[in-house]
Design an enzyme around this catalytic site. Sequence first.
Site, PDB file in Angstrom:
ATOM      1  N   TYR A  55       0.858  -1.184   0.000  1.00 29.72           N
ATOM      2  CA  TYR A  55       0.000   0.000   0.000  1.00 29.72           C
ATOM      3  C   TYR A  55       0.892   1.231   0.000  1.00 29.72           C
ATOM      4  O   TYR A  55       1.854   1.312   0.777  1.00 29.72           O
ATOM      5  CB  TYR A  55      -0.880  -0.002   1.261  1.00 29.72           C
ATOM      6  CG  TYR A  55      -1.789   1.199   1.375  1.00 29.72           C
ATOM      7  CD1 TYR A  55      -3.093   1.158   0.903  1.00 29.72           C
ATOM      8  CD2 TYR A  55      -1.333   2.387   1.951  1.00 29.72           C
ATOM      9  CE1 TYR A  55      -3.932   2.262   1.007  1.00 29.72           C
ATOM     10  CE2 TYR A  55      -2.163   3.492   2.064  1.00 29.72           C
ATOM     11  CZ  TYR A  55      -3.456   3.420   1.589  1.00 29.72           C
ATOM     12  OH  TYR A  55      -4.284   4.512   1.692  1.00 29.72           O
ATOM     13  N   GLU A 101      -3.773   7.275  -4.146  1.00 29.46           N
ATOM     14  CA  GLU A 101      -3.734   6.047  -3.351  1.00 29.46           C
ATOM     15  C   GLU A 101      -3.469   4.861  -4.268  1.00 29.46           C
ATOM     16  O   GLU A 101      -4.251   4.590  -5.180  1.00 29.46           O
ATOM     17  CB  GLU A 101      -5.066   5.848  -2.611  1.00 29.46           C
ATOM     18  CG  GLU A 101      -5.043   4.655  -1.674  1.00 29.46           C
ATOM     19  CD  GLU A 101      -6.394   4.400  -1.016  1.00 29.46           C
ATOM     20  OE1 GLU A 101      -7.404   4.305  -1.751  1.00 29.46           O
ATOM     21  OE2 GLU A 101      -6.444   4.307   0.221  1.00 29.46           O
TER      22      GLU A 101
END
Length: 295
Positions: free
Chosen positions: A119, A207
């Site tokens: 991530y 993101e």
Amino acid sequence: MNIHEYQAKELLAKFGVPVPAGFSAMTVDEAVEASSKLPGPLYVVKAQIHAGGRGKGKFKELGPDAKGGVRLAKTADEVRAHATDMLGNTLVTIQTGEAGKQVNRLYVTDGVDIAKEFYLALLVNRATGRVSMVASTEGGMDIETVAHDTPERIHSIDIDTATGFMPHHGRAVAAALELTGDLAKQAASVASKLYDAFLGTDAEQIEINPLAVTDDGKLVVLDAKVGFDGNAMFRHKDLMDLRDTTEEDTMELEASKYDLAYIKLDGDIGCMVNGAGLAMATMDIIKLNGMFPAN
Ligand code: ADP
Ligand code: MG
């Protein structure tokens, strides 16, 4: 202002960020044609809606056993079947709410063999007034769950825009992802390019979930969510073309024509308020008294 995954990937690629090849499609035939332009042997057909959690999402019109909004395909026939299933149907994910979102567009992209998922996100840290890179080894999962259950696995690295992205920031991102050697260099390079993209587009959020390591040792962006700062859009006329108003609430869209800050909520009490603080306090008071604001 948010954009679709396919647009985000095209944009990030312009900044040198590694993304798999892919094409967007609005019809089943376009989806099949898109796959014919990719090398194969694995394709991924991805629903394009402004919401995450598509992989684990469910289509309202298909049974509970049907696959979600991110599907692997090995042949053109499988691409056709997936595209037929998805286009025009309503995908419900943890981010869409119960109403779900109609899928009007697909992205057909190269399937990669994933060794590990990470991530990596960039956002504005309001407490420090800096750009924050948020990195975690727990990729591919719902980051809110990771933050709740294992907060120690989430690392924030702040970057002062006055000095910009420095080599030590890249090393810190690589360390947070527990990467060494060539993969650490790739992580530093990806982080630096994402920072360029963030500043260059006046983004509010980038993101990447997941950022993946492939079986042959390459770091690639497999999913990207990009949102821009609405107040800066006047500087980016080209980015305004990426706006997809069909993804926006019709009431909010109408209000935005008059430069009104209108946010639709689920309750019954209409609020006409002056200023964000008063709006929040008004909503608090309504809720405290057992009712819910409509906007
Ligand atoms: P969402 O977050 O909306 O569910 P993602 O794009 O993150 O959608 O896809 C969900 C999962 O599907 C990813 O975590 C990854 O495991 C897999 N996936 C996505 N894109 C690819 C790809 N190009 N090749 C192989 N697997 C992929
Ligand atoms: Mg994702």
